[in-house]
Enzyme design. Structure first.
Site, short mmCIF file in Angstrom:
data_model
loop_
_atom_site.label_atom_id
_atom_site.label_comp_id
_atom_site.label_asym_id
_atom_site.label_seq_id
_atom_site.Cartn_x
_atom_site.Cartn_y
_atom_site.Cartn_z
CB CYS A 29 -15.07 18.61 27.66
SG CYS A 29 -14.64 17.77 29.20
CB CYS A 57 -21.58 21.23 22.22
SG CYS A 57 -20.92 22.86 21.85
CB CYS A 113 -22.77 22.58 26.99
SG CYS A 113 -21.57 22.84 28.30
CB CYS A 124 -16.24 26.96 24.26
SG CYS A 124 -17.83 27.29 25.07
CB CYS A 125 -14.35 22.54 26.46
SG CYS A 125 -15.74 21.82 25.56
#
EC number: 1.8.4.10
Length: 244
Positions: A221, A198, A195, A114-115
């Site tokens: 990240c 998280c 974000c 995702c990062c």
């Protein structure tokens, strides 16, 4: 403009090892005109770094990654702090639509990917052409940052950390001395902000970065790690909503 070679860049970390703060930023700006930019999250400590940049060159490019999952308060802080410091080089960059689609809900199952899609890939595109990037890492953050150097060469790009030697008291003193505005979520116990899915507030006595990726075996990240770009997202024929 002379383009520095990798051999040229390899010399600077040793030469700048004794510099920090505005002096490090000024040295890099002189040595690498037009080839220097900063990365800023507009988190709880960003004002200290951005204030140093404003003192040296308020037009210096500042790259901000809008992942599509930032807090509303962070969006507001980007606008207010940019105006407060009269920064003119702030540039918002975002994942492309395919990356957003591929990253939907990945924070729950694969936060590294995702990062990679939301932050690492967009930064890689936005930072092309720069020989050096300024960041806000400090040794006092812990979680693997204890050995960060003021300047280091990684993946052919200089990474400069002007705040590297500051402890928490030094950050607080800089806020007070310069009357810098705080991130609005700091009052709610957030000490390191990324974000919203998280990030959580931290309890008294916890390290600031304990609130990042809670419950996951993850402390970065990826933008401060050696490059490992994510695989290209698969082709999509249907829209997937963003979860901001």
């Amino acid at each position: 403009m002379t383009v520095p070679t990798s051999d040229d860049l390899a010399l600077w970390p040793a030469r700048w090892a004794g510099l920090d703060g505005a002096a490090l930023i000024a040295a890099a700006r002189t040595a690498l005109p037009g080839r220097l930019a900063a990365i800023a999250s507009f988190g709880t400590e960003s004002a200290v770094l951005l204030d140093l940049i404003a003192q040296v060159d308020p037009a210096l490019p500042v790259i901000v990654i809008d992942t599509g999952e930032l807090f509303d308060e962070t969006h507001a802080y980007i606008a207010s702090l940019t105006a407060h410091l009269a920064l003119t080089g702030v540039r918002i960059v975002r994942p492309d639509p395919a990356e957003i689609a591929a990253a939907a809900d990945l924070w729950q199952s694969d936060p590294d990917r995702c990062c990679g899609l939301r932050k690492v890939a967009p930064l890689a595109r936005a930072s092309r052409g720069y020989a050096a990037l300024i960041d806000g890492r400090r040794r006092a953050h812990g979680f693997g940052r204890e050995a960060v150097a003021p300047a280091e060469l990684r993946d052919g790009v200089l990474r400069l950390s002007p705040l590297v030697g500051l402890d928490d008291a030094g950050i607080a003193a800089a806020f007070a001395a310069r009357a810098l505005p705080r991130h609005p979520l700091e009052r709610a116990g957030y000490r390191s902000i990324g974000c919203w899915p998280c990030t959580r507030p931290v309890a008294p006595g916890e390290p600031a970065r304990a609130g990042r990726w809670p419950g996951a075996a993850k402390t970065e990240c990826g933008i401060h790690l050696p490059s490992s770009p994510p695989a290209a997202p698969p082709a999509r024929t249907e829209a997937h909503p963003d979860h901001e």
